[in-house]
Design a protein around this motif. Structure first.
Motif, mmCIF file in Angstrom:
data_model
loop_
_atom_site.group_PDB
_atom_site.id
_atom_site.type_symbol
_atom_site.label_atom_id
_atom_site.label_comp_id
_atom_site.label_asym_id
_atom_site.label_seq_id
_atom_site.Cartn_x
_atom_site.Cartn_y
_atom_site.Cartn_z
ATOM 1 N N CYS A 119 3.110 -5.270 -9.188
ATOM 2 C CA CYS A 119 2.663 -3.940 -8.777
ATOM 3 C C CYS A 119 3.819 -2.952 -8.772
ATOM 4 C CB CYS A 119 1.965 -3.983 -7.423
ATOM 5 S SG CYS A 119 3.000 -4.523 -6.065
ATOM 6 N N THR A 120 4.993 -3.402 -9.148
ATOM 7 C CA THR A 120 6.093 -2.459 -9.314
ATOM 8 C C THR A 120 6.681 -2.658 -10.714
ATOM 9 O OG1 THR A 120 8.165 -1.668 -8.374
ATOM 10 C CG2 THR A 120 7.766 -3.992 -8.146
ATOM 11 N N ASN A 121 7.109 -1.574 -11.325
ATOM 12 C CA ASN A 121 7.664 -1.654 -12.694
ATOM 13 C C ASN A 121 6.680 -2.236 -13.707
ATOM 14 O OD1 ASN A 121 10.664 -2.262 -11.063
ATOM 15 N ND2 ASN A 121 10.379 -0.509 -12.436
ATOM 16 N N SER A 122 5.454 -1.818 -13.618
ATOM 17 C CA SER A 122 4.449 -2.294 -14.575
ATOM 18 C C SER A 122 3.698 -1.103 -15.159
ATOM 19 C CB SER A 122 3.464 -3.196 -13.860
ATOM 20 O OG SER A 122 2.864 -2.478 -12.792
ATOM 21 N N SER A 123 4.287 0.091 -15.037
ATOM 22 C CA SER A 123 3.611 1.308 -15.478
ATOM 23 C C SER A 123 3.791 1.482 -16.984
ATOM 24 C CB SER A 123 4.213 2.519 -14.753
ATOM 25 O OG SER A 123 5.525 2.753 -15.256
ATOM 26 N N TYR A 124 3.113 2.459 -17.508
ATOM 27 C CA TYR A 124 3.221 2.781 -18.936
ATOM 28 C C TYR A 124 4.684 2.987 -19.329
ATOM 29 C CZ TYR A 124 2.696 5.498 -23.222
ATOM 30 O OH TYR A 124 2.801 5.960 -24.512
ATOM 31 N N THR B 292 0.823 -1.212 0.000
ATOM 32 C CA THR B 292 0.000 0.000 0.000
ATOM 33 C C THR B 292 0.865 1.274 0.000
ATOM 34 O OG1 THR B 292 -1.716 -1.279 1.094
ATOM 35 C CG2 THR B 292 -1.949 1.113 1.204
ATOM 36 N N PRO B 293 2.085 1.261 0.554
ATOM 37 C CA PRO B 293 2.932 2.460 0.475
ATOM 38 C C PRO B 293 3.260 2.910 -0.951
ATOM 39 C CG PRO B 293 3.754 1.017 2.195
ATOM 40 C CD PRO B 293 2.681 0.251 1.460
ATOM 41 N N THR B 294 2.903 2.121 -1.963
ATOM 42 C CA THR B 294 3.072 2.570 -3.350
ATOM 43 C C THR B 294 2.487 3.977 -3.515
ATOM 44 O OG1 THR B 294 2.717 0.260 -3.996
ATOM 45 C CG2 THR B 294 2.679 1.873 -5.775
ATOM 46 N N ALA B 295 1.369 4.225 -2.831
ATOM 47 C CA ALA B 295 0.669 5.511 -2.935
ATOM 48 C C ALA B 295 1.526 6.675 -2.454
ATOM 49 C CB ALA B 295 -0.628 5.454 -2.136
ATOM 50 N N GLY B 296 2.596 6.380 -1.722
ATOM 51 C CA GLY B 296 3.501 7.433 -1.263
ATOM 52 C C GLY B 296 4.154 8.172 -2.420
ATOM 53 N N THR C 257 7.646 3.204 -7.695
ATOM 54 C CA THR C 257 8.490 1.999 -7.672
ATOM 55 C C THR C 257 9.341 2.026 -6.406
ATOM 56 O OG1 THR C 257 8.570 1.870 -10.073
ATOM 57 C CG2 THR C 257 10.408 0.858 -8.897
ATOM 58 N N ILE C 258 9.793 3.217 -6.056
ATOM 59 C CA ILE C 258 10.664 3.368 -4.884
ATOM 60 C C ILE C 258 9.868 3.188 -3.583
ATOM 61 C CG2 ILE C 258 12.131 5.038 -3.661
ATOM 62 C CD1 ILE C 258 12.933 6.111 -6.494
ATOM 63 N N THR C 259 8.675 3.797 -3.519
ATOM 64 C CA THR C 259 7.895 3.661 -2.272
ATOM 65 C C THR C 259 7.354 2.238 -2.133
ATOM 66 O OG1 THR C 259 5.919 4.528 -3.397
ATOM 67 C CG2 THR C 259 7.236 6.098 -2.138
ATOM 68 N N ASN C 260 7.018 1.627 -3.265
ATOM 69 C CA ASN C 260 6.492 0.248 -3.230
ATOM 70 C C ASN C 260 7.462 -0.672 -2.499
ATOM 71 O OD1 ASN C 260 6.682 -2.567 -4.564
ATOM 72 N ND2 ASN C 260 4.627 -1.946 -5.158
ATOM 73 N N MET C 261 8.730 -0.578 -2.859
ATOM 74 C CA MET C 261 9.695 -1.535 -2.309
ATOM 75 C C MET C 261 10.342 -1.085 -1.006
ATOM 76 S SD MET C 261 11.526 -3.528 -5.413
ATOM 77 C CE MET C 261 12.437 -4.659 -4.368
ATOM 78 N N GLY C 262 9.960 0.084 -0.524
ATOM 79 C CA GLY C 262 10.341 0.450 0.844
ATOM 80 C C GLY C 262 9.782 -0.621 1.784
ATOM 81 N N THR C 263 8.646 -1.196 1.394
ATOM 82 C CA THR C 263 8.029 -2.278 2.178
ATOM 83 C C THR C 263 9.036 -3.384 2.464
ATOM 84 O OG1 THR C 263 5.863 -1.812 1.260
ATOM 85 C CG2 THR C 263 6.214 -4.061 2.050
#
Ligand code: MIC
Ligand code: SF4
Length: 637
Positions: A297-302, A122-126, A209-215
């Motif tokens: 959920c990371t590195n899957s953006s446009y 969920t921190p991806t939203a950061g 991508t950076i906030t996602n993997m802070g997890t």
């Protein structure tokens, strides 16, 4: 007083306590998200709480994890979720619409708001300047019912990014560097807050991508400022009206400050079996690769997929590589379909999946025996790919695409081609028709035969009398405790799912624990540091609870799992002296006399393990001790 972004957002949402790092606080939650694998249990709990409608500003229920649908179980769960959403005022993002974190970033995230999600990423939203926190389903159910979320007020670590990334180096390499610096344990109770002149070179999906993997570091969350770049992203999503500026004050104080020079970074890889085992790609160059999986959920953006398409255009995949691409959302997939990049990926030999978790959680695309699999996802825990012998390396889309062409781990800077620099659309093609709004009518709740009742525990006994049913090492993840993958379809059926507790560590555990339980003895788990790393899945507490586990005695715990243990009435105990861990063996008898009385009075605890006295701690707030004594949150009524 000068304030950090973290402090500003938390203070605006404080319901109890003060912003004093280390103390328990309660915050108001503006938005919630659930996904289907944790969501069914979360909504069963929400129903049990008994409110007529969600009390948040926005709650979204996503279906993205269990979409393989072999047998009736997953489809039944989806129907259940849709009927709950319709009745209680929740938006329902249907299977095929995308992975919760990517869709939430695109369509719903708002700078300055709080988001609680029953998923650890969920921190991806950061990346949008909001505080996104992962939690167990029960905590999210409570937030939907309008209750505040309790947590330890975090210490804030500032990470300054300077300069700009060189070609072929990207956001994944930044977070892998952060993982190299901080590791995957020892960061409980911290927030990573990003700043520095390098921010202006990073788009929102790169920040995410950076906030996602802070997890993976175990922090409570990670957050970027909300600035002109955030505004641009929201504008391209047709949501400029959701933008507000949020920055840290000039002289804000931080617990620690780290500086990273972006132009000094090189392509990095997290080696098996932990995201913290970081090396440079160059060190691994030449290793044969069998599978490349791009997306999750990371590195899957446009932008991620456009870069991959740019690298693979006019190239074919190596014949020995299986190439899987999972776009983050239907929006990403539609945009690359409309501009022709999808055709380039297909021409290169890619197998495109629907926009789902899929390979990331090991419920599809398991690799061959002894495979080397390169993935752009965020976790390479032992067994997570669905096979026990895969060697999974986490890399950037650039490094992944390079291996697709050469069939070997390759530093993408050595490809000898020009770095693709895709243009971002001013306005993405968007279509929210697979997000169903609620009717709020008295919709009948659909319950398939797979859906059971939310289980609850009994109050903490007077004394613990039992046995060390298993002794495990350091950094035991929730994937070790209760696997996802092919077992995940039993998320709504606890007795069935419980048969797989510790399956990959010790196949006999579940039967042994059930037998001890049935003979009236308590099961105790003994563990090393960072117990419960990884996911938010509360089944890593619920299923052990079902098998009669009363306590976990560890050197340390990760945040979300510790909260889940308390919510389900399992006592998280720590060693006063870590050296005692060495003296304990599986099968040892354990007695913790008068634990109920001592916990109630917050007095020091002692265990007798195999006849030896061991000093143990149970450092909890008064609120947490009350929950435990009642046998968990549901036991409290
Ligand atoms: C994961 O990445 O491990 C998951 C699957 O998304 C989990 C949630 C779950 O187990 O359902 C997470 O990260 O919280
Ligand atoms: Fe899904 Fe993987 Fe992201 Fe978890 S980490 S939400 S399984 S894509």
């Amino acid at each position: 007083m000068a304030k950090t972004i973290t402090q500003k957002i938390f203070e605006k949402h404080l319901v109890e306590g003060k912003f004093e790092p280390g103390k328990e606080i309660a915050v108001k939650i503006d938005q919630t998200l659930t996904q289907d694998a944790t969501g069914t249990m979360a909504y069963l709990q929400f129903e049990a709480i008994g409110v007529s409608q969600v009390k948040t500003e926005l709650s979204v229920s996503y279906v993205d994890h269990n979409t393989i649908q072999i047998g009736f179980e997953n489809a039944d769960d989806h129907r259940y979720l849709q009927s709950i959403a319709d009745r209680y005022g929740i938006l329902f993002s249907q299977a095929g619409n995308g992975i919760c974190h990517q869709v939430h970033l695109e369509r719903f995230g708002k700078p300055g708001k709080t988001l609680l999600g029953s998923d650890s990423h969920t921190p991806t939203a950061g990346g949008l300047g909001m505080i996104g926190i992962g939690a167990g389903g029960l905590d999210v159910a409570l937030a939907m019912a309008g209750k505040p979320f309790y947590l330890t007020c975090p210490r804030v670590i500032r990470i300054n990014l300077h300069g700009a990334l060189n070609p072929w180096v990207s956001a994944k390499d930044v977070i892998l560097k952060v993982l190299e610096i901080f590791g995957t344990s020892g960061n409980v109770g911290c927030v990573f807050e990003y700043g520095g002149d390098g921010l202006k070179t990073l788009s929102v999906p790169e920040r995410a991508t950076i906030t996602n993997m802070g997890t993976e570091c175990g922090v409570t969350t990670s957050v970027f400022p909300s600035d002109e770049i955030t505004r641009e992203f929201l504008k391209a999503q047709g949501r400029e009206g959701d933008w507000t500026e949020i920055t840290a004050d000039e002289d804000a104080g931080y617990d620690r400050i780290i500086d990273i020079q972006l132009d000094e970074l090189v392509p990095m890889a997290a080696c098996p079996h932990n995201p913290g085992n970081v090396k440079t790609v160059q060190e691994l160059e030449g290793m044969e690769v069998n599978q490349v999986c791009i997306g999750s959920c990371t590195n899957s953006s446009y932008k991620d997929l456009m870069i991959v398409a740019g690298i693979l255009k006019a190239n074919k995949k190596h014949p020995n590589v299986s190439l899987i691409i999972s776009p983050g959302s239907r929006q990403v997939l539609s945009n690359i379909a409309l501009n022709g990049a999808l055709a380039d990926l297909l021409a290169a030999g890619a197998r495109i999946t629907e926009p789902i978790c899929g390979f990331c959680i090991g419920n599809s695309q398991s690799p061959q025996t002894n495979a080397v699999s390169l993935r752009t996802s965020n976790r390479n825990f032992f067994g997570r790919s669905g096979t026990k012998d895969a060697q999974v390396y986490l890399v950037s889309p650039e490094s992944a695409a390079a291996a697709v062409i050469t069939g070997r781990i390759t530093d993408p800077r050595h490809l000898g081609m020009e770095y693709p620099q895709p243009q971002m659309p001013e306005r993405f093609y968007t279509d929210d028709s697979m997000i169903i709004g609620p009717s709020l009518s008295s919709t009948e709740i659909y319950r398939g035969p797979n859906i059971g009742k939310p289980p609850s525990n009994t109050p903490i006994p007077e004394s613990i009398q039992g046995v060390v049913t298993i002794k495990v090492g350091d950094k035991i993840t929730t994937d070790h405790i209760i696997p996802a993958g092919s077992r995940m379809k039993y998320r709504s059926n606890v007795p069935e799912y419980s048969k797989f507790v510790f399956e990959i560590e010790d196949e006999g555990f579940a039967k042994r624990a059930a037998a001890y339980r049935d003979s009236g003895r308590h099961n105790i788990i003994v563990a090393g540091i960072g117990y419960g790393q990884g996911s938010s899945r509360e089944h890593a507490a619920i299923c052990p609870m079902f098998l009669g586990v009363k306590a976990v005695l560890a050197k340390s715990f990760e945040r979300i799992h510790a909260a889940n243990l308390i919510n389900f009435g399992i006592i998280p105990l720590t060693f006063a002296n870590d050296a005692d861990y060495e003296q304990i063996d599986a099968g040892d008898e354990v007695i913790i006399a008068d634990i109920r009385g001592l916990l109630a009075e917050n007095k020091p605890l002692k265990a007798k393990i195999n006849g030896r006295e061991v000093d143990i701690n149970c450092s909890l707030s008064d609120r947490q001790r009350q929950i435990l004594l009642a046998g968990g949150m549901l036991g409290r009524g």
